[in-house]
Design a protein around this motif. Sequence first.
Motif, mmCIF file in Angstrom:
data_model
loop_
_atom_site.group_PDB
_atom_site.id
_atom_site.type_symbol
_atom_site.label_atom_id
_atom_site.label_comp_id
_atom_site.label_asym_id
_atom_site.label_seq_id
_atom_site.Cartn_x
_atom_site.Cartn_y
_atom_site.Cartn_z
ATOM 1 N N UNK A 274 34.728 40.522 -4.281
ATOM 2 C CA UNK A 274 34.207 41.301 -5.190
ATOM 3 C C UNK A 274 32.975 41.881 -5.177
ATOM 4 N N UNK A 275 31.926 41.162 -4.580
ATOM 5 C CA UNK A 275 30.499 41.398 -4.845
ATOM 6 C C UNK A 275 30.404 42.473 -3.785
ATOM 7 N N UNK A 276 30.961 42.621 -2.510
ATOM 8 C CA UNK A 276 31.130 43.525 -1.528
ATOM 9 C C UNK A 276 31.403 44.935 -2.170
ATOM 10 N N UNK A 277 32.747 44.973 -2.757
ATOM 11 C CA UNK A 277 33.544 45.949 -3.256
ATOM 12 C C UNK A 277 32.462 46.736 -4.358
ATOM 13 N N UNK A 316 28.975 38.063 -13.047
ATOM 14 C CA UNK A 316 28.053 38.681 -13.941
ATOM 15 C C UNK A 316 26.518 38.913 -13.353
ATOM 16 N N UNK A 317 26.041 37.763 -12.722
ATOM 17 C CA UNK A 317 24.740 37.716 -11.984
ATOM 18 C C UNK A 317 24.826 38.644 -10.925
ATOM 19 N N UNK A 318 25.650 38.904 -10.238
ATOM 20 C CA UNK A 318 25.693 40.042 -9.410
ATOM 21 C C UNK A 318 25.065 41.356 -9.700
ATOM 22 N N UNK A 319 25.492 41.676 -10.831
ATOM 23 C CA UNK A 319 25.019 43.083 -11.603
ATOM 24 C C UNK A 319 23.703 42.863 -11.809
ATOM 25 N N UNK A 320 23.272 41.795 -12.209
ATOM 26 C CA UNK A 320 21.841 41.341 -12.286
ATOM 27 C C UNK A 320 20.905 41.634 -11.031
ATOM 28 N N UNK A 327 15.231 37.321 -12.403
ATOM 29 C CA UNK A 327 14.861 36.302 -13.585
ATOM 30 C C UNK A 327 16.204 36.252 -14.497
ATOM 31 N N UNK A 328 16.639 37.250 -14.930
ATOM 32 C CA UNK A 328 17.687 37.047 -15.664
ATOM 33 C C UNK A 328 19.037 36.497 -15.062
ATOM 34 N N UNK A 329 19.370 36.698 -13.887
ATOM 35 C CA UNK A 329 20.382 36.172 -13.042
ATOM 36 C C UNK A 329 20.159 34.706 -13.021
ATOM 37 N N UNK A 330 19.105 34.193 -12.635
ATOM 38 C CA UNK A 330 18.761 32.626 -12.443
ATOM 39 C C UNK A 330 18.760 32.130 -13.788
#
Length: 528
Positions: A274-277, A316-320, A327-330
């Motif tokens: 997912x993160x790769x694509x 969701x964190x991938x996009x951050x 900071x938002x991802x963590x």
Amino acid sequence: MPRFKLAKNRMNLLIDKLQNRFDPETLEQGWEHYHKGFVAKLTLQHGYILHAIVHGVEPYDVKIDLEQFERSECTCPSTGECAHMAAAIFMAYTAHGRPELLLIQLKHTLLTRTKAVRAAGRAKSEEHPMIPGPGDLPAQWHKVFDQRFYGFTLSHQHSVDTFYSAAVDSLLPFAQTWNEGIRSLYRLHIYLFILRKIDDFHQTHQTTYLSTYHVAGSRNAAMRALQEITQWTKQADPHPISRQHEGHWQDTIRLVREWSLRGKPGPVPWLDVYRTLWGQWFEQVEEPTKERHRLKHMLGPSGLPSRQEDILRLALAHFDISGGDDETAIHSLNRLHNRQIGDFLFVLQQLHQAEAPDRLLRWLRWLLPLMPRLKQDEFHTLCGYWVEAMKHQPSDEEWIRVMIAMLPRSYTYYTDYLMKHGRFRQWADLQLANSVDPANLYPDEIKAVEASDPELLLPIYHQSVERMIQEKTRLSYKTAVRLLRTLHLLYEKLDRLDRWQLYIELLSDKYSRLRAFQQELQKGQWLS
């Protein structure tokens, strides 16, 4: 046996769920959990919740809703019906009969049903073999793929690698005459199909005698397919595909989301797919806002399995992270049920490749609490990233603190670091603290320390001599005497033979009652 007995109609309902919602492998695992006594504290709560603690890798909390079975849940990583639920039901059945007979009955029913379905599917496939077309949406392509490999199972003759090659060789030719854009997208879906089938193979074979044989092969094949997908994203241009084949484009995004975010355990790194694509392909065209909205919507319902909820948060964190907002991802990922290092190796690799050492270091600090319980290969991977991140820092004190805190696991990295930076006193202290025998040290390291300060080696050899003598065997005494020869050379190099003489006399006096040791000293001509 439980202290209560379910009403017969409710027990029959659970038996019906076992044979209609559980596959044979899950039933077998559930029986094993029950049979080995892993089910504890089986109770009936509020008159309709069957509650149990089932021990697996850790204790899992199982709640089976007797009125709305779909709301049943387990805290294990699996999604849907799991072996821990089956184990609790087998335990509840002990008040009605013998669970082993129930298992035999269930397996017979499922086997009969499976044979009938396969026979019907095989007949249909042989009668009307489907062919993929460029006008078909990707979902239809996958129906064709499934039909053409219906009934394919693994054995020693049919390995995962055999399936991999067969899928690529037999499915690619259908798109030979298609235009370049749709042919390229079709190739991606062949590798996605391979990943789906690897998951299916894993579910089918994980409880058979072939499981160990196939697990490694499945993982290797999955990584190979992911590498192909990664390479494909670097070559395929998404813009003409999204403009000229919008339906195919949107269907691809939908299918990738559906397959990647289920959170089921297995050999396929779906989250990385997912993160790769998204990171390397979809985001070139798509604004991530809509995808983020969908992910938040999927997170909305309460009662999601914990692993699926974690996967959605990671997606969701991938996009951050891709937007540079660590900071938002963590902050979001602090709410994970279970922080697993495998979910973050992709992030570390991406930051390392992007040459962002400060961001890499921030994530390494956040992951630091995981390091003591990592597998050895994972531990070495993270240590490697620490080394790379610290190359760009003004001070190495943080790295030193981390390595000291992780001893003895970090010994290799720490000692290598000390040698490279000429910190020979700390290196000597490390060997003493870990009681390292000089024979286990690299000769080049010993030579480097000896050239810098021979005195640092004295306590290492003294410690080893004492340890050999304490073993009180003829062989250990001989080893001690050989170490004494090296010690003598060091004292001679330091021009301290008077201290050497005093040391050898005190050593002989200390162990005067060890006749064999005294004999070895005389053979070595250390006693006059």
